[in-house]
Scaffold this active site. Structure first.
Site, PDB file in Angstrom:
ATOM      1  N   LYS A   1       0.821  -1.213   0.000  1.00 40.57           N
ATOM      2  CA  LYS A   1       0.000   0.000   0.000  1.00 40.57           C
ATOM      3  C   LYS A   1       0.856   1.265   0.000  1.00 40.57           C
ATOM      4  O   LYS A   1       0.539   2.247  -0.680  1.00 40.57           O
ATOM      5  CB  LYS A   1      -0.929  -0.004   1.221  1.00 40.57           C
ATOM      6  CG  LYS A   1      -1.793   1.267   1.357  1.00 40.57           C
ATOM      7  CD  LYS A   1      -2.709   1.474   0.155  1.00 40.57           C
ATOM      8  CE  LYS A   1      -3.471   2.795   0.230  1.00 40.57           C
ATOM      9  NZ  LYS A   1      -4.487   2.828   1.294  1.00 40.57           N
TER      10      LYS A   1
ATOM     11  N   LYS B   1      -0.170  11.892   5.579  1.00 39.77           N
ATOM     12  CA  LYS B   1       0.118  10.842   6.562  1.00 39.77           C
ATOM     13  C   LYS B   1       0.720   9.617   5.882  1.00 39.77           C
ATOM     14  O   LYS B   1       1.693   9.033   6.355  1.00 39.77           O
ATOM     15  CB  LYS B   1      -1.166  10.475   7.313  1.00 39.77           C
ATOM     16  CG  LYS B   1      -1.023   9.352   8.341  1.00 39.77           C
ATOM     17  CD  LYS B   1      -1.336   7.972   7.800  1.00 39.77           C
ATOM     18  CE  LYS B   1      -2.788   7.850   7.377  1.00 39.77           C
ATOM     19  NZ  LYS B   1      -3.106   6.448   6.952  1.00 39.77           N
TER      20      LYS B   1
END
Length: 343
Positions: free
Chosen positions: A220, A288
Site C-alpha cells: 500500500k 500521513k
C-alpha cells in the site's frame, strides 16, 4: 458495556448504547425420535454461510464497506466514536456496539478501518480493546493504512493468544469503496487470508495475498508514493498547458489516449481542471501516508527523492489551510508557484 474512552477517534468515530444483537448459533433442535448433532462450525464462514462482522471505524471508506458487507448478507456490528457516522451505519442495517470489545462479541471477524497507527494500536491494546476481548472467530483484519512495523508487532501479540491477524489495506478510494470494487492487498498467514477472503469479496474485486505480516502495508505504501507523484505530474502538466494557452479538457482527453494515461488523470483530472477541491481522499491523509512511506524507506536506507519532493508540496498545501481538501487540490500549490488561477 461502558463507552470506550481510551479509543482514539477514527476516520470519523464512536458509540453509545449497546445493542442486544449478538450473533450466536441457535441451540440444536430435538424431536421425539432423535436429536440432531450440532452443526460443525465452518472456519471459512461466509464461503458457504453468511458471517458476522465487527466493524470499527465508520469513516468515508468504512461506511461504504459496511454497506457492502450488509448487501452481501453478512451481519455487521459497528463501532465508531463519531455518533453521526455510527448512526448512518445503523440506519443501513448494522447493529450498534459500544466499544471495540462489544463489536467483537460473537463476531467471526473484526475489521478495523482507522486513520493512523495510534488509532489501530488503541483499538487493539486499549482498556476495551481486542487483545483482551478477541472475536469468537479469532480473526482480526486491519484495512487501514498504517506502519508495517506496527502491524508486525500486533500480529505477533495476537498470534501469542491464538488470534489471527491480517494487514489488508485498500486502494480505490471512496468510489471503489462505494462500488465494492476495492483492490485489497493482504499480508499475514495463508489460513487467516482464506478465512477472510469471503468478507473481502463483499468489498473488493482485486484481492491478493501479497505475503507475510506487514507485506500488505508495504504494498500500500508503494501504491501511495506512486499516487502522490502521479498527482504531482498531472499538476505540472496542467500548469504548463495552461501557461501555453491550451484547452485543458482537450489536453486531458489526448493524454488519456496515450502512455500518460492514469487512474488519477481519469478520475481526478476533471476536478483539477475545474478547480474543485472537494474531498474524497483528504490531503491530510495523503500526507500521513507519505510520512509512513518515508519512515519505512529511511529505516531500510532507501532514498526516495521524488517522494520527498511531493511530500514537501503536500506540507505546503496543509500550511495554507488545505488539509481537509481532496488530495487533487495539490494543484493549488502550482497555482501559487506559477501565479495562475485554476477553473
Amino acid at each position: 458495556m461502558r463507552r470506550c474512552a481510551s479509543i482514539l477517534p477514527s476516520a470519523t468515530s464512536t458509540a453509545d448504547a449497546p445493542s442486544s444483537a449478538t450473533s450466536t448459533r441457535p441451540a440444536p433442535h430435538a424431536d421425539r425420535r432423535r436429536t440432531k448433532k450440532p452443526k460443525k462450525r465452518n472456519d471459512n464462514m461466509g464461503r458457504d454461510d453468511k458471517g458476522s462482522v465487527g466493524f470499527i471505524g465508520i469513516g468515508t471508506m468504512g461506511r461504504e464497506m459496511v454497506r457492502n458487507l450488509l448487501k452481501a448478507g453478512h451481519a455487521v456490528r459497528a463501532f465508531d466514536l463519531n455518533e453521526a457516522a455510527l448512526a448512518d451505519s445503523v440506519k443501513d442495517g448494522a447493529s450498534r456496539a459500544s466499544s471495540p470489545a462489544d463489536a467483537a462479541d460473537g463476531a467471526d471477524v473484526v475489521i478495523t478501518m482507522l486513520p493512523d497507527t495510534p488509532h489501530v494500536e488503541a483499538t487493539i491494546y486499549g482498556e476495551f480493546g481486542l487483545l483482551k476481548s478477541p472475536p469468537r472467530g479469532k480473526l482480526i483484519v486491519d484495512m487501514s493504512t498504517v506502519s508495517p512495523v506496527a502491524v508486525r508487532r500486533i500480529h505477533a501479540d495476537l498470534q501469542a493468544i491464538g488470534v489471527g491477524f491480517l494487514d489488508a489495506p485498500v486502494s480505490g478510494g471512496p468510489v471503489g469503496a462505494k462500488n465494492a470494487a476495492l483492490s485489497i492487498m493482504a499480508g499475514g498467514d495463508a489460513d487467516a487470508f482464506a478465512k477472510a477472503e469471503p468478507f473481502f469479496r463483499a468489498m473488493g474485486t482485486t484481492i491478493t495475498h501479497v505475503g507475510a505480516s506487514g507485506a500488505g502495508q508495504t504494498v500500500k505504501l508503494c501504491n501511495q508514493l506512486i499516487c502522490g507523484i502521479n498527482i504531482q505530474a498531472i499538476c505540472e502538466a496542467l500548469a504548463l498547458g495552461r501557461a501555453s494557452g491550451l484547452d485543458l479538457n482537450l489536453l486531458r482527453r489526448v493524454l488519456l489516449g496515450g502512455s500518460a494515461a492514469s487512474w488519477m488523470l481519469d478520475k481526478l483530472g476533471p476536478a483539477m481542471i475545474a478547480g474543485d477541491v472537494s474531498a474524497g481522499f483528504r490531503i491530510d491523509l495523503q500526507l500521513k501516508d507519505l510520512r509512513l512511506v518515508q519512515e519505512h524507506a529511511q529505516a531500510l536506507n532507501v532514498p526516495l527523492p521524488g517522494t520527498a519532493l511531493v511530500t514537501s508540496q503536500y506540507v505546503d498545501a496543509r500550511a495554507h489551510g488545505e488539509g481537509s481538501n481532496g488530495n487533487q487540490a495539490l494543484f493549488r500549490v502550482y497555482d501559487r508557484m506559477t501565479n495562475q488561477t485554476t477553473g
